[in-house]
Write a protein that holds these residues in place. Structure first.
Motif, PDB file in Angstrom:
ATOM      1  N   GLU A  74       0.674  14.178  -9.896  1.00  0.00           N
ATOM      2  CA  GLU A  74       1.907  14.385  -9.064  1.00  0.00           C
ATOM      3  C   GLU A  74       2.268  12.974  -8.836  1.00  0.00           C
ATOM      4  O   GLU A  74       1.863  11.835  -8.713  1.00  0.00           O
ATOM      5  N   ASP A  75       3.799  12.819  -8.380  1.00  0.00           N
ATOM      6  CA  ASP A  75       4.409  11.725  -8.298  1.00  0.00           C
ATOM      7  C   ASP A  75       3.715  11.009  -6.981  1.00  0.00           C
ATOM      8  O   ASP A  75       3.618   9.782  -6.974  1.00  0.00           O
ATOM      9  N   ASP A  76       3.334  11.892  -5.803  1.00  0.00           N
ATOM     10  CA  ASP A  76       2.981  11.323  -4.670  1.00  0.00           C
ATOM     11  C   ASP A  76       1.432  11.274  -4.538  1.00  0.00           C
ATOM     12  O   ASP A  76       0.945  10.716  -3.607  1.00  0.00           O
ATOM     13  N   ASP A  77       0.615  11.297  -5.592  1.00  0.00           N
ATOM     14  CA  ASP A  77      -0.760  11.160  -5.562  1.00  0.00           C
ATOM     15  C   ASP A  77      -1.036   9.613  -5.657  1.00  0.00           C
ATOM     16  O   ASP A  77      -0.349   8.878  -5.990  1.00  0.00           O
ATOM     17  N   THR A  78      -2.321   9.449  -5.369  1.00  0.00           N
ATOM     18  CA  THR A  78      -2.611   7.961  -5.608  1.00  0.00           C
ATOM     19  C   THR A  78      -4.031   8.054  -6.217  1.00  0.00           C
ATOM     20  O   THR A  78      -4.844   8.873  -6.574  1.00  0.00           O
ATOM     21  N   GLU A 122       0.806  -1.181   0.075  1.00  0.00           N
ATOM     22  CA  GLU A 122       0.013   0.022   0.181  1.00  0.00           C
ATOM     23  C   GLU A 122       0.745   1.323  -0.163  1.00  0.00           C
ATOM     24  O   GLU A 122       0.433   2.394  -0.545  1.00  0.00           O
ATOM     25  N   GLN A 123       1.947   1.253   0.509  1.00  0.00           N
ATOM     26  CA  GLN A 123       2.850   2.337   0.703  1.00  0.00           C
ATOM     27  C   GLN A 123       3.495   2.765  -0.653  1.00  0.00           C
ATOM     28  O   GLN A 123       3.879   3.946  -0.877  1.00  0.00           O
ATOM     29  N   THR A 124       3.794   1.877  -1.531  1.00  0.00           N
ATOM     30  CA  THR A 124       4.166   2.179  -2.965  1.00  0.00           C
ATOM     31  C   THR A 124       3.181   2.278  -4.172  1.00  0.00           C
ATOM     32  O   THR A 124       3.341   2.545  -5.116  1.00  0.00           O
ATOM     33  N   ARG A 125       1.885   2.157  -3.601  1.00  0.00           N
ATOM     34  CA  ARG A 125       0.804   2.474  -4.583  1.00  0.00           C
ATOM     35  C   ARG A 125       0.579   4.018  -4.967  1.00  0.00           C
ATOM     36  O   ARG A 125      -0.343   4.544  -4.416  1.00  0.00           O
ATOM     37  N   ILE A 126       1.568   4.670  -5.340  1.00  0.00           N
ATOM     38  CA  ILE A 126       1.249   6.039  -5.815  1.00  0.00           C
ATOM     39  C   ILE A 126       1.548   6.217  -7.075  1.00  0.00           C
ATOM     40  O   ILE A 126       2.170   5.312  -8.025  1.00  0.00           O
ATOM     41  N   CYS A 127       1.246   7.402  -7.646  1.00  0.00           N
ATOM     42  CA  CYS A 127       1.458   7.583  -9.240  1.00  0.00           C
ATOM     43  C   CYS A 127       3.015   7.408  -9.491  1.00  0.00           C
ATOM     44  O   CYS A 127       3.136   7.283 -10.678  1.00  0.00           O
ATOM     45  N   ALA A 128       4.017   7.760  -8.760  1.00  0.00           N
ATOM     46  CA  ALA A 128       5.211   7.393  -9.293  1.00  0.00           C
ATOM     47  C   ALA A 128       5.585   6.038  -9.642  1.00  0.00           C
ATOM     48  O   ALA A 128       6.349   5.811 -10.575  1.00  0.00           O
ATOM     49  N   THR A 129       5.253   5.223  -8.918  1.00  0.00           N
ATOM     50  CA  THR A 129       5.169   3.772  -9.073  1.00  0.00           C
ATOM     51  C   THR A 129       4.271   3.201 -10.056  1.00  0.00           C
ATOM     52  O   THR A 129       4.367   1.848 -10.247  1.00  0.00           O
ATOM     53  N   CYS A 130       3.318   3.710 -10.610  1.00  0.00           N
ATOM     54  CA  CYS A 130       2.346   3.259 -11.249  1.00  0.00           C
ATOM     55  C   CYS A 130       2.576   3.100 -12.579  1.00  0.00           C
ATOM     56  O   CYS A 130       3.314   3.777 -13.416  1.00  0.00           O
ATOM     57  N   THR A 131       2.424   1.821 -13.166  1.00  0.00           N
ATOM     58  CA  THR A 131       2.639   1.559 -14.785  1.00  0.00           C
ATOM     59  C   THR A 131       1.915   2.374 -15.737  1.00  0.00           C
ATOM     60  O   THR A 131       2.174   2.291 -16.745  1.00  0.00           O
ATOM     61  N   GLU A 132       0.759   2.898 -15.201  1.00  0.00           N
ATOM     62  CA  GLU A 132      -0.204   3.581 -16.158  1.00  0.00           C
ATOM     63  C   GLU A 132       0.135   5.043 -16.154  1.00  0.00           C
ATOM     64  O   GLU A 132      -0.462   5.802 -16.764  1.00  0.00           O
ATOM     65  N   ASN A 133       1.173   5.583 -15.467  1.00  0.00           N
ATOM     66  CA  ASN A 133       1.696   6.802 -15.113  1.00  0.00           C
ATOM     67  C   ASN A 133       2.563   7.121 -16.595  1.00  0.00           C
ATOM     68  O   ASN A 133       3.633   6.799 -16.469  1.00  0.00           O
ATOM     69  N   ASP A 134       2.288   7.817 -17.503  1.00  0.00           N
ATOM     70  CA  ASP A 134       3.150   8.388 -18.442  1.00  0.00           C
ATOM     71  C   ASP A 134       3.608   9.712 -18.408  1.00  0.00           C
ATOM     72  O   ASP A 134       3.064  10.570 -19.006  1.00  0.00           O
ATOM     73  N   SER A 141     -10.282   9.298  -7.435  1.00  0.00           N
ATOM     74  CA  SER A 141     -11.495   8.540  -7.713  1.00  0.00           C
ATOM     75  C   SER A 141     -12.913   9.414  -7.412  1.00  0.00           C
ATOM     76  O   SER A 141     -13.805   9.349  -8.212  1.00  0.00           O
ATOM     77  N   ASN A 142     -13.012  10.238  -6.322  1.00  0.00           N
ATOM     78  CA  ASN A 142     -14.154  11.033  -5.834  1.00  0.00           C
ATOM     79  C   ASN A 142     -14.303  12.081  -6.742  1.00  0.00           C
ATOM     80  O   ASN A 142     -15.254  12.691  -7.368  1.00  0.00           O
ATOM     81  N   LYS A 143     -12.934  12.730  -6.936  1.00  0.00           N
ATOM     82  CA  LYS A 143     -12.920  13.934  -7.918  1.00  0.00           C
ATOM     83  C   LYS A 143     -13.284  13.696  -9.274  1.00  0.00           C
ATOM     84  O   LYS A 143     -13.804  14.800 -10.023  1.00  0.00           O
TER      85      LYS A 143
END
Length: 54
Positions: free
Chosen positions: A27-31, A3-15, A36-38
């Motif tokens: 941003e890199d630290d977003d999740t 859960e700690q590494t599930r951020i945008c910086a480590t996501c494979t769908e972040n281009d 989801s609600n926004k």
């Protein structure tokens, strides 16, 4: 992946800061949970804007 590494910086769908899953600039630290609600709020806002113009 923990859960700690599930951020945008480590996501494979972040281009390069563009999320392929959500279609948003992130941003890199977003999740995904942060957006989801926004995204639902964004759709409702656009619907009200569209309906107000017609």
């Amino acid at each position: 992946m923990t859960e700690q590494t599930r951020i945008c910086a480590t996501c494979t769908e972040n281009d390069g800061g563009l999320c392929d899953l959500k279609g948003l600039l992130v941003e890199d630290d977003d999740t995904c949970e942060r957006w989801s609600n926004k995204q639902a709020d964004w759709r409702e806002h656009m619907l009200h804007t569209f309906l107000a113009g017609h």
